[in-house]
Design a protein around this motif. Sequence first.
Motif, PDB file in Angstrom:
ATOM      1  N   GLN A  82      59.436  48.732  31.537  1.00 38.75           N
ATOM      2  CA  GLN A  82      60.258  49.010  32.712  1.00 38.75           C
ATOM      3  C   GLN A  82      61.604  48.299  32.607  1.00 38.75           C
ATOM      4  OE1 GLN A  82      58.453  49.434  36.536  1.00 38.75           O
ATOM      5  NE2 GLN A  82      59.994  48.126  37.469  1.00 38.75           N
ATOM      6  N   ALA A  83      61.608  47.064  32.140  1.00 36.84           N
ATOM      7  CA  ALA A  83      62.872  46.334  31.981  1.00 36.84           C
ATOM      8  C   ALA A  83      63.771  47.042  30.971  1.00 36.84           C
ATOM      9  CB  ALA A  83      62.599  44.895  31.544  1.00 36.84           C
ATOM     10  N   ASN A  84      63.166  47.676  29.979  1.00 38.93           N
ATOM     11  CA  ASN A  84      63.928  48.371  28.936  1.00 38.93           C
ATOM     12  C   ASN A  84      64.476  49.724  29.377  1.00 38.93           C
ATOM     13  OD1 ASN A  84      63.333  46.346  27.141  1.00 38.93           O
ATOM     14  ND2 ASN A  84      61.786  47.485  26.030  1.00 38.93           N
ATOM     15  N   GLU A  85      63.851  50.345  30.372  1.00 40.23           N
ATOM     16  CA  GLU A  85      64.226  51.709  30.766  1.00 40.23           C
ATOM     17  C   GLU A  85      65.716  51.815  31.050  1.00 40.23           C
ATOM     18  OE1 GLU A  85      61.908  53.108  34.050  1.00 40.23           O
ATOM     19  OE2 GLU A  85      60.070  53.164  32.851  1.00 40.23           O
ATOM     20  N   GLY A  86      66.342  52.721  30.369  1.00 41.83           N
ATOM     21  CA  GLY A  86      67.749  52.994  30.610  1.00 41.83           C
ATOM     22  C   GLY A  86      68.691  51.916  30.114  1.00 41.83           C
ATOM     23  N   HIS A  87      68.140  50.850  29.559  1.00 44.49           N
ATOM     24  CA  HIS A  87      68.973  49.732  29.132  1.00 44.49           C
ATOM     25  C   HIS A  87      69.944  50.138  28.018  1.00 44.49           C
ATOM     26  CE1 HIS A  87      69.865  45.476  28.973  1.00 44.49           C
ATOM     27  NE2 HIS A  87      69.802  45.543  27.664  1.00 44.49           N
ATOM     28  N   ALA A  88      69.496  50.923  27.073  1.00 43.01           N
ATOM     29  CA  ALA A  88      70.340  51.277  25.921  1.00 43.01           C
ATOM     30  C   ALA A  88      71.540  52.120  26.333  1.00 43.01           C
ATOM     31  CB  ALA A  88      69.517  52.013  24.872  1.00 43.01           C
ATOM     32  N   ALA A 122      77.306  35.887  36.851  1.00 48.38           N
ATOM     33  CA  ALA A 122      76.674  35.290  38.029  1.00 48.38           C
ATOM     34  C   ALA A 122      75.239  35.764  38.236  1.00 48.38           C
ATOM     35  CB  ALA A 122      77.517  35.592  39.262  1.00 48.38           C
ATOM     36  N   GLY A 123      74.973  37.023  37.967  1.00 44.28           N
ATOM     37  CA  GLY A 123      73.626  37.537  38.173  1.00 44.28           C
ATOM     38  C   GLY A 123      72.797  37.514  36.903  1.00 44.28           C
ATOM     39  N   ARG A 124      72.817  36.421  36.194  1.00 43.17           N
ATOM     40  CA  ARG A 124      72.170  36.363  34.883  1.00 43.17           C
ATOM     41  C   ARG A 124      70.658  36.258  34.938  1.00 43.17           C
ATOM     42  NH1 ARG A 124      74.152  31.082  31.945  1.00 43.17           N
ATOM     43  NH2 ARG A 124      72.063  30.353  31.547  1.00 43.17           N
ATOM     44  N   GLY A 125      70.089  36.234  36.124  1.00 39.98           N
ATOM     45  CA  GLY A 125      68.632  36.170  36.254  1.00 39.98           C
ATOM     46  C   GLY A 125      67.947  37.336  35.562  1.00 39.98           C
ATOM     47  N   ARG A 126      68.556  38.508  35.631  1.00 39.85           N
ATOM     48  CA  ARG A 126      67.981  39.684  34.955  1.00 39.85           C
ATOM     49  C   ARG A 126      67.966  39.475  33.434  1.00 39.85           C
ATOM     50  NH1 ARG A 126      65.806  44.816  35.409  1.00 39.85           N
ATOM     51  NH2 ARG A 126      66.461  46.139  33.720  1.00 39.85           N
ATOM     52  N   ALA A 127      69.048  38.928  32.894  1.00 39.14           N
ATOM     53  CA  ALA A 127      69.100  38.664  31.451  1.00 39.14           C
ATOM     54  C   ALA A 127      68.043  37.641  31.064  1.00 39.14           C
ATOM     55  CB  ALA A 127      70.493  38.190  31.044  1.00 39.14           C
ATOM     56  N   TYR A 156      65.017  38.480  28.436  1.00 34.82           N
ATOM     57  CA  TYR A 156      64.814  37.691  27.219  1.00 34.82           C
ATOM     58  C   TYR A 156      63.473  36.982  27.231  1.00 34.82           C
ATOM     59  CZ  TYR A 156      69.060  38.680  24.749  1.00 34.82           C
ATOM     60  OH  TYR A 156      70.036  39.330  24.033  1.00 34.82           O
ATOM     61  N   GLU A 157      63.018  36.545  28.384  1.00 36.61           N
ATOM     62  CA  GLU A 157      61.693  35.914  28.424  1.00 36.61           C
ATOM     63  C   GLU A 157      60.618  36.916  28.030  1.00 36.61           C
ATOM     64  OE1 GLU A 157      58.836  32.879  30.767  1.00 36.61           O
ATOM     65  OE2 GLU A 157      60.728  33.406  31.696  1.00 36.61           O
ATOM     66  N   LEU A 158      60.704  38.124  28.560  1.00 30.86           N
ATOM     67  CA  LEU A 158      59.743  39.166  28.190  1.00 30.86           C
ATOM     68  C   LEU A 158      59.879  39.529  26.712  1.00 30.86           C
ATOM     69  CD1 LEU A 158      60.026  41.456  31.324  1.00 30.86           C
ATOM     70  CD2 LEU A 158      58.004  40.165  30.617  1.00 30.86           C
TER      71      LEU A 158
END
Length: 179
Positions: free
Chosen positions: A65-71, A96-101, A105-107
Amino acid sequence: MAARARRYDPERRQRIIDAAIRVVGAKGIAGLSHRSVAAEADVPLGSTTYHFATLDELLVAALRQANEGHARGWAPGPGEDLADALARLLGRLLGAGRGRAELEYELYLAALRRPALRPVAAEWLESVATALAEHTDPVTARALVAVMDGISLQVLLTDRPYEEPYARAVLRRVLGPAG
Protein backbone atom coordinates in the motif's frame (compact mmCIF):
# COMPACT_ATOMS: atom_id res chain seq x y z
CA MET A 1 -30.41 -19.82 21.54
CA ALA A 2 -30.04 -18.30 18.08
CA ALA A 3 -26.61 -17.97 16.56
CA ARG A 4 -25.31 -14.44 16.41
CA ALA A 5 -25.36 -13.05 12.87
CA ARG A 6 -21.97 -12.25 11.42
CA ARG A 7 -21.64 -8.65 10.44
CA TYR A 8 -20.53 -8.16 6.86
CA ASP A 9 -17.69 -5.67 6.83
CA PRO A 10 -16.07 -5.40 3.40
CA GLU A 11 -13.75 -2.59 4.55
CA ARG A 12 -12.31 -4.44 7.54
CA ARG A 13 -9.21 -5.79 5.74
CA GLN A 14 -8.36 -2.29 4.50
CA ARG A 15 -8.91 -0.80 7.96
CA ILE A 16 -6.48 -3.36 9.36
CA ILE A 17 -3.83 -2.43 6.78
CA ASP A 18 -4.35 1.28 7.47
CA ALA A 19 -4.08 0.61 11.20
CA ALA A 20 -0.84 -1.35 10.71
CA ILE A 21 0.64 1.60 8.84
CA ARG A 22 -0.37 3.94 11.67
CA VAL A 23 1.10 1.59 14.30
CA VAL A 24 4.41 1.32 12.44
CA GLY A 25 4.43 5.09 11.97
CA ALA A 26 3.89 5.68 15.69
CA LYS A 27 5.78 2.79 17.31
CA GLY A 28 7.98 1.32 14.60
CA ILE A 29 7.91 -2.25 13.42
CA ALA A 30 8.89 -3.41 16.91
CA GLY A 31 5.52 -2.09 18.12
CA LEU A 32 3.54 -4.02 15.52
CA SER A 33 1.48 -6.95 16.77
CA HIS A 34 -1.89 -8.40 15.90
CA ARG A 35 -3.13 -7.02 19.21
CA SER A 36 -1.81 -3.46 18.61
CA VAL A 37 -3.28 -3.40 15.10
CA ALA A 38 -6.65 -4.76 16.27
CA ALA A 39 -6.82 -2.05 18.91
CA GLU A 40 -5.87 0.66 16.41
CA ALA A 41 -8.38 -0.60 13.82
CA ASP A 42 -11.06 -1.11 16.47
CA VAL A 43 -11.69 -4.68 15.34
CA PRO A 44 -11.64 -7.97 17.23
CA LEU A 45 -8.22 -9.57 17.53
CA GLY A 46 -9.45 -12.57 15.52
CA SER A 47 -10.08 -10.29 12.53
CA THR A 48 -6.42 -9.44 12.18
CA THR A 49 -5.37 -13.09 12.24
CA TYR A 50 -8.22 -14.04 9.91
CA HIS A 51 -7.06 -11.59 7.24
CA PHE A 52 -3.31 -11.87 7.98
CA ALA A 53 -2.14 -15.14 9.52
CA THR A 54 1.33 -13.71 10.20
CA LEU A 55 2.77 -10.29 10.86
CA ASP A 56 4.87 -10.69 7.72
CA GLU A 57 1.67 -11.00 5.66
CA LEU A 58 0.41 -7.81 7.27
CA LEU A 59 3.72 -6.02 6.64
CA VAL A 60 3.67 -7.11 2.98
CA ALA A 61 0.20 -5.61 2.59
CA ALA A 62 1.31 -2.41 4.35
CA LEU A 63 4.43 -2.09 2.19
CA ARG A 64 2.43 -2.72 -0.98
CA GLN A 65 0.00 0.00 0.00
CA ALA A 66 2.84 2.42 0.79
CA ASN A 67 4.30 1.64 -2.64
CA GLU A 68 1.05 2.16 -4.59
CA GLY A 69 1.42 4.97 -7.05
CA HIS A 70 4.78 5.93 -5.59
CA ALA A 71 6.74 5.44 -8.83
CA ARG A 72 4.46 7.76 -10.81
CA GLY A 73 5.66 10.72 -8.77
CA TRP A 74 9.30 10.24 -9.76
CA ALA A 75 8.97 11.33 -13.37
CA PRO A 76 9.59 14.98 -14.36
CA GLY A 77 7.00 17.03 -16.11
CA PRO A 78 7.29 17.86 -19.82
CA GLY A 79 10.41 19.89 -20.51
CA GLU A 80 11.49 19.75 -16.88
CA ASP A 81 15.14 19.05 -16.05
CA LEU A 82 15.43 15.56 -14.49
CA ALA A 83 17.97 16.55 -11.82
CA ASP A 84 15.87 19.58 -10.81
CA ALA A 85 12.67 17.53 -10.68
CA LEU A 86 14.22 14.75 -8.58
CA ALA A 87 15.95 17.15 -6.19
CA ARG A 88 12.66 19.01 -5.70
CA LEU A 89 10.78 15.73 -5.13
CA LEU A 90 13.31 14.62 -2.52
CA GLY A 91 12.81 17.99 -0.84
CA ARG A 92 9.08 17.40 -0.61
CA LEU A 93 9.58 13.86 0.73
CA LEU A 94 12.21 14.85 3.28
CA GLY A 95 10.78 18.21 4.26
CA ALA A 96 8.44 19.10 7.07
CA GLY A 97 6.17 16.11 6.52
CA ARG A 98 8.97 13.56 6.51
CA GLY A 99 7.03 11.09 8.66
CA ARG A 100 5.82 9.35 5.51
CA ALA A 101 9.41 8.94 4.28
CA GLU A 102 10.45 7.53 7.67
CA LEU A 103 7.56 5.06 7.57
CA GLU A 104 8.33 3.96 4.01
CA TYR A 105 12.02 3.44 4.77
CA GLU A 106 11.24 1.54 7.95
CA LEU A 107 9.00 -0.83 6.00
CA TYR A 108 11.51 -0.99 3.16
CA LEU A 109 14.48 -1.74 5.42
CA ALA A 110 12.52 -4.36 7.37
CA ALA A 111 13.15 -6.57 4.33
CA LEU A 112 16.72 -7.02 5.60
CA ARG A 113 15.41 -9.24 8.40
CA ARG A 114 12.10 -10.36 6.92
CA PRO A 115 12.57 -12.25 3.64
CA ALA A 116 8.83 -12.12 2.93
CA LEU A 117 9.17 -8.36 2.39
CA ARG A 118 12.06 -8.57 -0.08
CA PRO A 119 9.97 -9.10 -3.24
CA VAL A 120 7.82 -6.07 -2.38
CA ALA A 121 10.88 -3.91 -1.66
CA ALA A 122 12.37 -5.07 -4.97
CA GLU A 123 9.11 -4.17 -6.75
CA TRP A 124 9.39 -0.65 -5.32
CA LEU A 125 12.98 -0.24 -6.50
CA GLU A 126 12.15 -1.63 -9.93
CA SER A 127 9.07 0.56 -10.37
CA VAL A 128 11.01 3.74 -9.63
CA ALA A 129 13.92 2.66 -11.87
CA THR A 130 11.46 1.83 -14.67
CA ALA A 131 9.78 5.23 -14.34
CA LEU A 132 13.16 6.99 -14.47
CA ALA A 133 14.39 4.85 -17.39
CA GLU A 134 11.81 6.60 -19.55
CA HIS A 135 14.00 9.72 -19.17
CA THR A 136 17.45 8.16 -19.23
CA ASP A 137 19.02 4.74 -19.77
CA PRO A 138 18.26 1.79 -17.41
CA VAL A 139 21.73 1.75 -15.78
CA THR A 140 21.60 5.46 -15.01
CA ALA A 141 18.03 5.10 -13.74
CA ARG A 142 19.15 2.46 -11.22
CA ALA A 143 22.09 4.67 -10.19
CA LEU A 144 19.68 7.57 -9.61
CA VAL A 145 17.54 5.37 -7.36
CA ALA A 146 20.64 4.34 -5.39
CA VAL A 147 21.80 7.95 -4.98
CA MET A 148 18.34 9.17 -3.94
CA ASP A 149 18.07 6.34 -1.41
CA GLY A 150 21.49 7.26 -0.05
CA ILE A 151 20.66 10.95 0.26
CA SER A 152 17.31 10.12 1.85
CA LEU A 153 18.82 7.79 4.42
CA GLN A 154 21.55 10.29 5.30
CA VAL A 155 18.96 12.99 5.94
CA LEU A 156 16.63 10.68 7.88
CA LEU A 157 19.37 9.17 10.03
CA THR A 158 21.29 12.35 10.86
CA ASP A 159 18.38 14.77 11.32
CA ARG A 160 20.31 17.23 9.16
CA PRO A 161 18.16 19.38 6.92
CA TYR A 162 17.76 18.36 3.31
CA GLU A 163 19.99 20.40 0.98
CA GLU A 164 18.38 20.62 -2.45
CA PRO A 165 21.40 22.25 -4.19
CA TYR A 166 23.64 19.39 -2.98
CA ALA A 167 21.15 16.75 -4.16
CA ARG A 168 20.79 18.47 -7.53
CA ALA A 169 24.59 18.58 -7.98
CA VAL A 170 24.98 14.89 -7.11
CA LEU A 171 22.09 13.89 -9.39
CA ARG A 172 23.62 15.91 -12.24
CA ARG A 173 26.91 14.06 -11.78
CA VAL A 174 25.10 10.72 -12.06
CA LEU A 175 23.28 11.93 -15.16
CA GLY A 176 26.55 13.05 -16.75
CA PRO A 177 26.91 15.63 -19.53
CA ALA A 178 23.61 14.63 -21.18
CA GLY A 179 21.65 15.12 -17.94
